[in-house]
Write a protein that holds these residues in place. Sequence first.
Motif, short mmCIF file in Angstrom:
data_model
loop_
_atom_site.label_atom_id
_atom_site.label_comp_id
_atom_site.label_asym_id
_atom_site.label_seq_id
_atom_site.Cartn_x
_atom_site.Cartn_y
_atom_site.Cartn_z
N SER A 60 0.85 -1.18 0.00
CA SER A 60 0.00 0.00 0.00
C SER A 60 0.89 1.24 0.00
N ASP A 61 0.44 2.29 -0.69
CA ASP A 61 1.18 3.55 -0.72
C ASP A 61 0.71 4.51 0.37
N ALA A 62 -0.38 4.18 1.05
CA ALA A 62 -0.94 5.06 2.08
C ALA A 62 -0.03 5.12 3.30
N ASP A 63 0.21 6.31 3.82
CA ASP A 63 1.11 6.50 4.97
C ASP A 63 0.64 5.76 6.21
N GLY A 64 -0.65 5.69 6.45
CA GLY A 64 -1.17 5.06 7.67
C GLY A 64 -1.18 3.55 7.64
N ASP A 65 -0.93 2.96 6.48
CA ASP A 65 -0.96 1.50 6.35
C ASP A 65 0.37 0.92 6.83
N ASP A 66 0.44 0.70 8.15
CA ASP A 66 1.71 0.28 8.74
C ASP A 66 1.67 -1.12 9.35
N LYS A 67 0.61 -1.88 9.09
CA LYS A 67 0.49 -3.24 9.60
C LYS A 67 0.46 -4.20 8.42
N TRP A 68 0.73 -5.46 8.73
CA TRP A 68 0.69 -6.52 7.71
C TRP A 68 -0.31 -7.57 8.15
N PHE A 69 -1.20 -7.94 7.23
CA PHE A 69 -2.23 -8.93 7.51
C PHE A 69 -2.05 -10.14 6.60
N LYS A 70 -2.25 -11.32 7.19
CA LYS A 70 -2.21 -12.56 6.43
C LYS A 70 -3.65 -12.86 6.02
N CYS A 71 -3.90 -12.84 4.72
CA CYS A 71 -5.26 -13.05 4.19
C CYS A 71 -5.32 -14.37 3.44
N LYS A 72 -6.31 -15.16 3.78
CA LYS A 72 -6.52 -16.43 3.09
C LYS A 72 -7.67 -16.25 2.10
N LEU A 73 -7.38 -16.46 0.83
CA LEU A 73 -8.39 -16.35 -0.21
C LEU A 73 -8.68 -17.73 -0.78
N ALA A 74 -9.94 -18.00 -1.01
CA ALA A 74 -10.34 -19.24 -1.68
C ALA A 74 -10.76 -18.87 -3.10
N VAL A 94 -0.90 -8.66 3.17
CA VAL A 94 -1.52 -7.41 2.75
C VAL A 94 -1.15 -6.29 3.72
N GLN A 95 -0.66 -5.19 3.18
CA GLN A 95 -0.31 -4.02 3.99
C GLN A 95 -1.53 -3.12 4.12
N ALA A 96 -1.91 -2.83 5.36
CA ALA A 96 -3.08 -1.98 5.63
C ALA A 96 -3.01 -1.47 7.06
N ALA A 97 -3.93 -0.56 7.41
CA ALA A 97 -3.98 -0.02 8.77
C ALA A 97 -4.91 -0.83 9.66
N SER A 98 -5.86 -1.56 9.04
CA SER A 98 -6.86 -2.29 9.81
C SER A 98 -7.35 -3.49 9.00
N VAL A 99 -8.13 -4.35 9.65
CA VAL A 99 -8.71 -5.50 8.95
C VAL A 99 -9.60 -5.03 7.81
N SER A 100 -10.43 -4.01 8.08
CA SER A 100 -11.31 -3.52 7.02
C SER A 100 -10.51 -2.91 5.87
N GLY A 101 -9.39 -2.27 6.20
CA GLY A 101 -8.51 -1.74 5.16
C GLY A 101 -7.88 -2.85 4.34
N ALA A 102 -7.53 -3.96 4.99
CA ALA A 102 -6.97 -5.11 4.28
C ALA A 102 -7.99 -5.71 3.33
N VAL A 103 -9.24 -5.84 3.81
CA VAL A 103 -10.33 -6.36 2.96
C VAL A 103 -10.51 -5.46 1.74
N LYS A 104 -10.54 -4.16 1.98
CA LYS A 104 -10.71 -3.19 0.89
C LYS A 104 -9.57 -3.30 -0.12
N HIS A 105 -8.35 -3.43 0.39
CA HIS A 105 -7.18 -3.52 -0.50
C HIS A 105 -7.23 -4.80 -1.35
N VAL A 106 -7.58 -5.91 -0.71
CA VAL A 106 -7.70 -7.18 -1.45
C VAL A 106 -8.78 -7.04 -2.52
N ASP A 107 -9.93 -6.48 -2.15
CA ASP A 107 -11.02 -6.32 -3.12
C ASP A 107 -10.62 -5.41 -4.28
#
Length: 153
Positions: A60-74, A94-107
Motif C-alpha cells: 500500500s502507498d498510504a502513509d497510515g498502512d503500517d500493519k501486515w495482515f495474512k489473508c486467506k483467499l479461496a 496485505v499491507q493496511a492499517a486495519s482489517v477492514s482496510g486489508a479487505v478493501k485492498h484485497v477487493d
Amino acid sequence: RYEKMMEDGMQKKVTELYVVDALSFTEAEKTITEEMSAYISGEFEVRDIKKAPYGEIFFSDADGDDKWFKCKLAFITLDDKTQKEKRTSVYYLVQAASVSGAVKHVDEVMGSTMIDYEITAIADTKVMDVFEHDNRAKAEGQNEDAKPEYEEQ
C-alpha cells in the motif's frame, strides 16, 4: 534479534519478524543483515529463516498502512468433468492499517481480475517490514526471475 533503544531510554533485546523476497536462505540472511545494519548498532542475530506461505504481497502507498495482515483467499473454479465447485486456498500478505482496510485492498486488487474468490480468513501478523527482491535486483543488476519469499526472525 537485537538490542533496541526503548522509549524510556533502556536497551532491550527484541526479536522482530521481517519478510525478505530472496532466492535462497543465504540471500535472505545477507539481505536482512544489509538492510538492518543501517538501523542497528551492536549485536544483530538472524534467529530463524523459513519459507513464507504467501502467494503474493499486496503493498500500500498510504502513509497510515503500517500493519501486515495474512489473508486467506479461496479461489472458486468449476471442475469441467464433475461440474462441481472447487476451492483452492492461497495466502496473501496485505499491507493496511486495519482489517477492514486489508479487505478493501484485497477487493481493489482482486476486483480487477476475472477470478471468483472469497476471503476466508484475515489475521494480524507480527511482520515489521517487507524487503522486495525487485528493487535490490535492479540496483545490483541481478536476475529478477523466480522469487520465493522467506520469513526471518
